[in-house]
Design an enzyme around this catalytic site. Structure first.
Site, PDB file in Angstrom:
ATOM      1  N   LYS A  75       0.865  -1.182   0.000  1.00 36.69           N
ATOM      2  CA  LYS A  75       0.000   0.000   0.000  1.00 36.69           C
ATOM      3  C   LYS A  75       0.904   1.235   0.000  1.00 36.69           C
ATOM      4  O   LYS A  75       1.961   1.227   0.654  1.00 36.69           O
ATOM      5  CB  LYS A  75      -0.858  -0.046   1.275  1.00 36.69           C
ATOM      6  CG  LYS A  75      -1.885   1.053   1.443  1.00 36.69           C
ATOM      7  CD  LYS A  75      -2.680   0.830   2.738  1.00 36.69           C
ATOM      8  CE  LYS A  75      -3.814   1.814   2.925  1.00 36.69           C
ATOM      9  NZ  LYS A  75      -4.570   1.580   4.179  1.00 36.69           N
ATOM     10  N   SER A 150      -9.615   1.467   3.237  1.00 36.63           N
ATOM     11  CA  SER A 150      -8.787   2.301   2.392  1.00 36.63           C
ATOM     12  C   SER A 150      -7.736   1.524   1.591  1.00 36.63           C
ATOM     13  O   SER A 150      -7.219   2.044   0.609  1.00 36.63           O
ATOM     14  CB  SER A 150      -8.067   3.346   3.254  1.00 36.63           C
ATOM     15  OG  SER A 150      -7.197   2.731   4.178  1.00 36.63           O
ATOM     16  N   SER A 174      -9.709  -1.059   7.331  1.00 31.57           N
ATOM     17  CA  SER A 174      -9.145  -0.881   5.985  1.00 31.57           C
ATOM     18  C   SER A 174      -8.428  -2.081   5.394  1.00 31.57           C
ATOM     19  O   SER A 174      -8.047  -2.040   4.228  1.00 31.57           O
ATOM     20  CB  SER A 174      -8.196   0.307   5.971  1.00 31.57           C
ATOM     21  OG  SER A 174      -8.957   1.476   5.880  1.00 31.57           O
TER      22      SER A 174
HETATM   23  N1  GLN Z   1     -12.962   3.682   6.774  1.00 32.35           N
HETATM   24  C1  GLN Z   1     -12.418   4.057   8.054  1.00 32.35           C
HETATM   25  C2  GLN Z   1     -12.037   5.507   8.014  1.00 32.35           C
HETATM   26  O1  GLN Z   1     -12.289   6.123   7.053  1.00 32.35           O
HETATM   27  C3  GLN Z   1     -11.239   3.195   8.385  1.00 32.35           C
HETATM   28  C4  GLN Z   1     -10.047   3.539   7.594  1.00 32.35           C
HETATM   29  C5  GLN Z   1      -8.868   2.695   7.926  1.00 32.35           C
HETATM   30  O2  GLN Z   1      -8.989   1.640   8.540  1.00 32.35           O
HETATM   31  N2  GLN Z   1      -7.712   3.208   7.574  1.00 32.35           N
HETATM   32  O3  GLN Z   1     -11.482   6.044   8.926  1.00 32.35           O
END
Ligand code: GLN
Length: 484
Positions: A75, A150, A174
């Protein structure tokens, strides 16, 4: 079977048996990447030349142990020395780190070969990868749908066979949510299990590095390499790392599994409930004991998360000021103006929203009412889990309330988008390990089942997840992408 369809352990056998060279293997992944990327767009940077060079070096040495010759991708939140690391943000568009993340470095030290950097929501804020400042990634099962987020690029790339495995990060879901949407295995380890050195920080009390793979064995192999104390990360825990492969014995007889009532409510689609209940039945047939349990404070996890995460993000992102990293506005009249113009141009809307929310929640008059209150709620959530784990070995639930949704469908409404993490966020709030594995298909889209374990008991997750794989075929499902 084609090389891109194989798992890490299968590829390793091919290399060790001299059926394929590292160079052939790496080249075959680049042909796959080059043919799919125009429609999938999972990668932000491709490091073909470097990778082929490393592959040739591997072949010259002629030893294929550990990850020798096995490709992987990261990532774009993992710093990579000499390779652009953008966090999918304009503010870091031209940032080239001078050091590697510990997790990435450990993979390379074991012989892994980096193929490139994967798309994500900007600074890991989002659930669809549509918040990338560059472009959205598509779901390999249906190109009109999101891969989740994400870490959407990581999930899509593994699912489509562009890389055998990938690393991502999980702050509120994420890794697990995109793994669920793309039909792959995704593990978020216990907070403190894997070093976060060299990983760009979002919310420091929640962020954790983890793995995307095609099957549970691959996940165990990679975890055994990246887990463990790192002197460069004081939040990494000094605790022996077991050989996670040793848990893969297929036996769940007598294992006590609780399924939380609350995780089958909260807007979870019927078809998802049915798929996960069927998986639970499977566990019962395999000799596990299945019982309903309760995590009564679950409904407060999401609101508390949206105080804690933005508060910490607002502090972590203060460093991006146009002075030290990335984008700088050169037309500013003075330094304050330069900070504000650089940040206005460099950050996208979701990131700005979080910074404003977080700054507000931390401001002196409101700290007790918001941030401190959220911390108290967090304790209650952790206590709920602790109570259940006094009597149970494992908790099982759906990973997400629905399968992958359509691109653009939820972009207009941040709150709707936040709801996708309702079943994953509590696990981060409590610092526990969570894994998503494929457990069904609904209208041709993968469904994920979430396994939640006690702190530092990833072993039980591996054991249970592997046993499920031994008795089902869901992990063998692959998207066709219109190409064979
Ligand atoms: N979707 C969640 C957020 O927007 C989690 C994101 C993540 O785990 N990095 O914060």
């Amino acid at each position: 079977m084609e090389l891109h369809e194989l798992t890490v352990h299968e590829l390793h056998e091919k290399l060790a048996g001299r059926e394929v060279s590292a160079e052939e293997l790496v080249s075959s992944f680049f042909s796959r990447i080059n043919s799919l990327e125009p429609k999938l767009r999972a990668f932000l940077t491709i490091t073909e030349e470097k990778a082929l060079m490393r592959a040739r070096e591997t072949d010259k040495l002629g030893k294929y142990e550990g990850l020798d010759g096995i490709p992987f991708a990261l990532k774009d939140i993992f710093c990579t020395r000499g390779i652009k690391t953008t966090c999918a943000s304009k503010i870091l568009e031209n940032f080239v780190p001078t050091y590697d993340s510990t997790a990435g470095r450990r993979l390379e030290e074991q012989g892994g070969i980096l193929l490139g950097k994967l798309n994500m929501d900007e600074f890991a804020m989002g659930s669809s990868t549509e918040h990338s400042a560059f472009y959205s990634t598509c779901n390999p099962w249906d190109l009109e749908r999101v891969p989740g987020g994400s870490s959407g690029g990581s999930a899509a790339a593994v699912s489509a066979g562009e890389t055998p495995f990938a690393l991502g990060t999980d702050t509120g879901g994420s890794i697990r949510q995109p793994a669920s949407y793309c039909g792959v295995v995704g593990l978020k380890p216990t907070y403190g299990r894997v070093s976060r050195w060299g990983v760009i920080a979002f919310a420091s009390s929640l962020d954790q590095v983890g793995v995307f793979s095609k099957d549970v064995r691959d996940c165990a192999i990679v975890m055994s390499i990246i887990a463990g104390k790192d002197p460069l990360d004081s939040t990494s825990v000094e605790l022996e790392v077991p050989d996670y492969s040793s848990f893969l014995d297929g036996n769940v007889r007598g294992m006590k599994i609780g399924y939380p009532r609350e995780y089958f409510q909260q807007g979870v689609e019927e078809s998802i409930k049915t798929a996960v209940m069927q998986a639970l039945k499977k566990y019962e047939e395999m000799g596990a004991i299945i019982e309903e349990v309760s995590l009564p404070h679950s409904e407060y996890a999401l609101p508390a998360y949206y105080l804690v995460a933005p508060a910490e993000a607002s502090a972590n992102l203060a460093r991006f000021d146009g002075v030290r990293y990335g984008l700088r506005d050169f037309d500013a009249e003075n330094v304050i103006d330069m900070f504000s113009r650089s940040r206005s141009q460099g950050f996208g809307n979701e990131v700005k929203r979080r910074i404003m929310l977080g700054t507000y929640a931390l401001s002196s008059g409101y700290y007790d009412a918001y941030y401190l209150k959220a911390l108290k709620v967090r304790r209650l959530i952790a206590n709920d889990f602790e109570k259940v784990f006094n009597d149970y070995d494992l908790i099982v639930s759906p990973t997400a309330p629905s399968p992958a949704f359509k691109l653009g469908e939820q972009t207009g409404d941040p709150l709707t988008l936040y709801m996708n993490d309702i079943l994953t966020v509590p696990v981060n709030m409590a610092g526990l390990p969570g894994m998503s594995i494929p457990c069904g298909l609904v209208n041709g889209l993968p469904v994920g089942m979430q396994l939640i374990g006690k702190a530092f008991d990833e072993g039980t997750l591996f054991k249970a997840a592997h046993a499920f794989e031994q008795n089902t075929d869901y992990h063998k499902m692959r998207p066709t992408l219109g190409v064979k």
